[in-house]
Design a protein around this motif. Structure first.
Motif, PDB file in Angstrom:
ATOM      1  N   ASN A  51     -10.151  -0.316  27.579  1.00 61.95           N
ATOM      2  CA  ASN A  51      -8.973   0.185  28.284  1.00 61.95           C
ATOM      3  C   ASN A  51      -8.062   0.980  27.365  1.00 61.95           C
ATOM      4  OD1 ASN A  51      -7.247  -1.743  26.942  1.00 61.95           O
ATOM      5  ND2 ASN A  51      -7.984  -3.298  28.382  1.00 61.95           N
ATOM      6  N   ARG A  52      -7.041   1.572  27.972  1.00 62.23           N
ATOM      7  CA  ARG A  52      -6.183   2.481  27.206  1.00 62.23           C
ATOM      8  C   ARG A  52      -5.482   1.789  26.042  1.00 62.23           C
ATOM      9  NH1 ARG A  52      -4.544   7.577  27.807  1.00 62.23           N
ATOM     10  NH2 ARG A  52      -5.295   7.833  29.942  1.00 62.23           N
ATOM     11  N   GLY A  53      -5.290   0.496  26.154  1.00 59.22           N
ATOM     12  CA  GLY A  53      -4.679  -0.244  25.061  1.00 59.22           C
ATOM     13  C   GLY A  53      -5.512  -0.238  23.786  1.00 59.22           C
ATOM     14  N   ASP A  54      -6.804   0.064  23.918  1.00 57.38           N
ATOM     15  CA  ASP A  54      -7.680   0.131  22.741  1.00 57.38           C
ATOM     16  C   ASP A  54      -7.620   1.486  22.058  1.00 57.38           C
ATOM     17  OD1 ASP A  54      -8.854  -2.497  23.133  1.00 57.38           O
ATOM     18  OD2 ASP A  54      -9.906  -1.628  24.847  1.00 57.38           O
ATOM     19  N   SER A  55      -6.895   2.441  22.643  1.00 58.82           N
ATOM     20  CA  SER A  55      -6.956   3.823  22.156  1.00 58.82           C
ATOM     21  C   SER A  55      -5.879   4.145  21.144  1.00 58.82           C
ATOM     22  CB  SER A  55      -6.854   4.804  23.338  1.00 58.82           C
ATOM     23  OG  SER A  55      -5.591   4.691  23.970  1.00 58.82           O
ATOM     24  N   ILE A  56      -5.290   3.105  20.529  1.00 64.51           N
ATOM     25  CA  ILE A  56      -4.286   3.357  19.495  1.00 64.51           C
ATOM     26  C   ILE A  56      -4.910   4.145  18.339  1.00 64.51           C
ATOM     27  CG2 ILE A  56      -4.714   1.144  18.307  1.00 64.51           C
ATOM     28  CD1 ILE A  56      -1.664   1.048  17.808  1.00 64.51           C
ATOM     29  N   ARG A  57      -6.214   3.945  18.151  1.00 58.71           N
ATOM     30  CA  ARG A  57      -6.952   4.782  17.201  1.00 58.71           C
ATOM     31  C   ARG A  57      -7.540   5.931  18.010  1.00 58.71           C
ATOM     32  NH1 ARG A  57     -10.338   0.280  13.685  1.00 58.71           N
ATOM     33  NH2 ARG A  57      -8.586  -1.115  13.285  1.00 58.71           N
ATOM     34  N   LYS A  58      -7.346   7.147  17.549  1.00 56.81           N
ATOM     35  CA  LYS A  58      -7.712   8.300  18.363  1.00 56.81           C
ATOM     36  C   LYS A  58      -9.210   8.599  18.361  1.00 56.81           C
ATOM     37  CE  LYS A  58      -3.483   8.967  19.534  1.00 56.81           C
ATOM     38  NZ  LYS A  58      -3.033   8.601  20.888  1.00 56.81           N
ATOM     39  N   ASN A  59      -9.906   8.200  17.279  1.00 58.58           N
ATOM     40  CA  ASN A  59     -11.338   8.467  17.218  1.00 58.58           C
ATOM     41  C   ASN A  59     -12.072   7.599  18.238  1.00 58.58           C
ATOM     42  OD1 ASN A  59     -14.135   7.611  16.126  1.00 58.58           O
ATOM     43  ND2 ASN A  59     -13.669   9.491  15.012  1.00 58.58           N
ATOM     44  N   ALA A 111     -14.025   4.562  16.789  1.00 60.42           N
ATOM     45  CA  ALA A 111     -13.146   3.500  16.313  1.00 60.42           C
ATOM     46  C   ALA A 111     -12.538   2.743  17.488  1.00 60.42           C
ATOM     47  CB  ALA A 111     -12.054   4.079  15.422  1.00 60.42           C
ATOM     48  N   MET A 112     -12.198   3.478  18.534  1.00 58.76           N
ATOM     49  CA  MET A 112     -11.657   2.863  19.740  1.00 58.76           C
ATOM     50  C   MET A 112     -12.684   1.930  20.379  1.00 58.76           C
ATOM     51  SD  MET A 112     -10.382   4.820  23.185  1.00 58.76           S
ATOM     52  CE  MET A 112     -12.008   5.571  23.360  1.00 58.76           C
ATOM     53  N   TYR A 113     -13.936   2.365  20.416  1.00 55.98           N
ATOM     54  CA  TYR A 113     -14.998   1.544  20.986  1.00 55.98           C
ATOM     55  C   TYR A 113     -15.165   0.240  20.203  1.00 55.98           C
ATOM     56  CZ  TYR A 113     -19.580  -0.056  22.430  1.00 55.98           C
ATOM     57  OH  TYR A 113     -20.606  -0.841  22.881  1.00 55.98           O
ATOM     58  N   VAL A 114     -15.192   0.330  18.882  1.00 54.24           N
ATOM     59  CA  VAL A 114     -15.333  -0.860  18.042  1.00 54.24           C
ATOM     60  C   VAL A 114     -14.145  -1.798  18.233  1.00 54.24           C
ATOM     61  CG1 VAL A 114     -15.429  -1.686  15.661  1.00 54.24           C
ATOM     62  CG2 VAL A 114     -16.789   0.305  16.346  1.00 54.24           C
ATOM     63  N   ILE A 121      -9.343   2.594  32.399  1.00 59.37           N
ATOM     64  CA  ILE A 121     -10.527   2.231  31.627  1.00 59.37           C
ATOM     65  C   ILE A 121     -11.346   3.462  31.250  1.00 59.37           C
ATOM     66  CG2 ILE A 121     -10.664  -0.099  32.568  1.00 59.37           C
ATOM     67  CD1 ILE A 121     -12.689   0.857  34.546  1.00 59.37           C
ATOM     68  N   LEU A 122     -12.127   3.305  30.199  1.00 57.19           N
ATOM     69  CA  LEU A 122     -12.897   4.420  29.647  1.00 57.19           C
ATOM     70  C   LEU A 122     -14.159   4.682  30.466  1.00 57.19           C
ATOM     71  CD1 LEU A 122     -12.760   6.286  27.068  1.00 57.19           C
ATOM     72  CD2 LEU A 122     -14.563   4.807  26.147  1.00 57.19           C
ATOM     73  N   VAL A 123     -14.391   5.957  30.758  1.00 61.76           N
ATOM     74  CA  VAL A 123     -15.582   6.367  31.515  1.00 61.76           C
ATOM     75  C   VAL A 123     -16.202   7.600  30.866  1.00 61.76           C
ATOM     76  CG1 VAL A 123     -14.699   5.451  33.704  1.00 61.76           C
ATOM     77  CG2 VAL A 123     -14.254   7.840  33.095  1.00 61.76           C
ATOM     78  N   VAL A 124     -17.461   7.833  31.217  1.00 63.63           N
ATOM     79  CA  VAL A 124     -18.127   9.097  30.902  1.00 63.63           C
ATOM     80  C   VAL A 124     -18.689   9.648  32.209  1.00 63.63           C
ATOM     81  CG1 VAL A 124     -18.717   8.477  28.526  1.00 63.63           C
ATOM     82  CG2 VAL A 124     -20.318   7.944  30.363  1.00 63.63           C
ATOM     83  N   PRO A 125     -18.834  10.957  32.328  1.00 66.61           N
ATOM     84  CA  PRO A 125     -19.397  11.524  33.557  1.00 66.61           C
ATOM     85  C   PRO A 125     -20.878  11.166  33.694  1.00 66.61           C
ATOM     86  CG  PRO A 125     -18.264  13.200  32.236  1.00 66.61           C
ATOM     87  CD  PRO A 125     -18.418  11.995  31.378  1.00 66.61           C
ATOM     88  N   ARG A 126     -21.290  10.824  34.904  1.00 69.19           N
ATOM     89  CA  ARG A 126     -22.722  10.593  35.147  1.00 69.19           C
ATOM     90  C   ARG A 126     -23.537  11.821  34.743  1.00 69.19           C
ATOM     91  NH1 ARG A 126     -26.230   7.613  38.317  1.00 69.19           N
ATOM     92  NH2 ARG A 126     -24.513   6.300  39.052  1.00 69.19           N
ATOM     93  N   GLU A 127     -22.970  12.985  34.925  1.00 71.78           N
ATOM     94  CA  GLU A 127     -23.671  14.217  34.591  1.00 71.78           C
ATOM     95  C   GLU A 127     -24.069  14.257  33.119  1.00 71.78           C
ATOM     96  OE1 GLU A 127     -24.134  18.163  32.968  1.00 71.78           O
ATOM     97  OE2 GLU A 127     -22.323  16.946  32.681  1.00 71.78           O
ATOM     98  N   LEU A 128     -23.241  13.647  32.255  1.00 71.72           N
ATOM     99  CA  LEU A 128     -23.574  13.597  30.832  1.00 71.72           C
ATOM    100  C   LEU A 128     -24.782  12.706  30.585  1.00 71.72           C
ATOM    101  CD1 LEU A 128     -22.936  14.340  27.920  1.00 71.72           C
ATOM    102  CD2 LEU A 128     -21.244  12.487  27.874  1.00 71.72           C
ATOM    103  N   CYS A 176     -15.454  11.432  26.734  1.00 72.12           N
ATOM    104  CA  CYS A 176     -15.069  10.208  27.424  1.00 72.12           C
ATOM    105  C   CYS A 176     -13.571  10.265  27.692  1.00 72.12           C
ATOM    106  CB  CYS A 176     -15.449   8.973  26.623  1.00 72.12           C
ATOM    107  SG  CYS A 176     -14.845   8.965  24.914  1.00 72.12           S
ATOM    108  N   PHE A 177     -13.126   9.628  28.758  1.00 76.63           N
ATOM    109  CA  PHE A 177     -11.720   9.712  29.149  1.00 76.63           C
ATOM    110  C   PHE A 177     -11.359   8.495  29.988  1.00 76.63           C
ATOM    111  CE2 PHE A 177     -14.473  12.196  31.890  1.00 76.63           C
ATOM    112  CZ  PHE A 177     -14.168  11.740  33.160  1.00 76.63           C
ATOM    113  N   PHE A 178     -10.055   8.320  30.237  1.00 75.18           N
ATOM    114  CA  PHE A 178      -9.561   7.168  30.975  1.00 75.18           C
ATOM    115  C   PHE A 178      -9.227   7.540  32.419  1.00 75.18           C
ATOM    116  CE2 PHE A 178      -8.657   6.088  26.567  1.00 75.18           C
ATOM    117  CZ  PHE A 178      -9.111   4.771  26.503  1.00 75.18           C
ATOM    118  N   VAL A 179      -9.544   6.638  33.346  1.00 81.40           N
ATOM    119  CA  VAL A 179      -9.143   6.785  34.745  1.00 81.40           C
ATOM    120  C   VAL A 179      -8.681   5.418  35.245  1.00 81.40           C
ATOM    121  CG1 VAL A 179     -10.782   8.670  35.168  1.00 81.40           C
ATOM    122  CG2 VAL A 179     -11.452   6.311  35.680  1.00 81.40           C
TER     123      VAL A 179
END
Length: 208
Positions: free
Chosen positions: A100-108, A111-114, A5-12, A39-42
């Motif tokens: 989730n990673r399945g939404d990342s077929i679009r690289k932007n 666009a992935m979020y939408v 799933i997509l996350v961002v660092p708390r530090e950001l 943002c990245f997947f873990v």
């Protein structure tokens, strides 16, 4: 394979501007969070117990305004099969879930979020009416175990008719209810719904 799933660092979040509760500055935060490389997947099991990461969650609220100007929100009770165990049996005004990673077929990332937002809506509800949409803010709640590892992005869908129904059985007792009624029973709702009701909808009721 385990869901990623997509996350961002708390530090950001700290760098852009920490807040507790509700922030209406959606554009400022999303511009930072959805920038390439930030943002990245873990694996989900890692994200659920690592408070240095924040899981981005689209959180959609459906609002219908009747002929007298009274606002009604789509609300429901979370069933025992809902993915987040800590929220089961709680009432909610939000529809949404993980990216989730399945939404990342679009690289932007945007666009992935939408794509993820549309997928979650299609999985959870049927919307048989027209609507307008706007992103009204973010939720951060570091005072609960669930909130500590999640970050909600709140989208308001203003529907022409109260024609939203569940598409899965674990969305129970679903119906549109007047905002004033929901505010009167605030403690029955999950924390994110309480935050949205108090921060965004209560001031509207007070003005009216």
């Amino acid at each position: 394979m385990e869901e990623e799933i997509l996350v961002v660092p708390r530090e950001l979040l700290l760098r852009v501007g920490y807040f507790q509760g509700f922030s209406p500055e959606a554009d400022r935060y999303l511009s930072a969070f959805l920038e390439e490389g930030r943002c990245f997947f873990v694996p989900r099991s890692q994200a659920e117990c690592d408070s240095s990461l924040k899981q981005l969650i689209p959180y959609v609220i459906f609002v219908y305004t009747d002929d007298t100007g009274v606002q009604h929100l789509f609300q429901y009770t979370r069933g025992l099969g809902q993915g987040e165990k800590r929220l089961r049996t709680k009432r909610s005004i939000g529809i949404g879930g993980h990216i989730n990673r399945g939404d990342s077929i679009r690289k932007n990332p945007r666009a992935m979020y939408v794509e993820a937002l549309r997928r979650e809506l299609a999985e959870e509800v049927r919307v048989d009416t027209t609507w307008t949409e706007r992103c009204i803010g973010l939720i951060n709640d570091d005072q609960t175990d669930v909130g500590r590892v999640h970050l909600g992005v709140v989208h308001l869908f203003e529907v022409a008719k109260p024609a939203v129904t569940p598409a899965e059985p674990d969305i129970r007792d679903a119906a549109f209810r007047p905002v004033s009624e929901l505010l009167a029973d605030l403690n029955s709702f999950e924390t994110w719904s309480q935050i949205c009701l108090q921060a965004f909808f209560a001031p509207i009721i007070m003005r009216d």
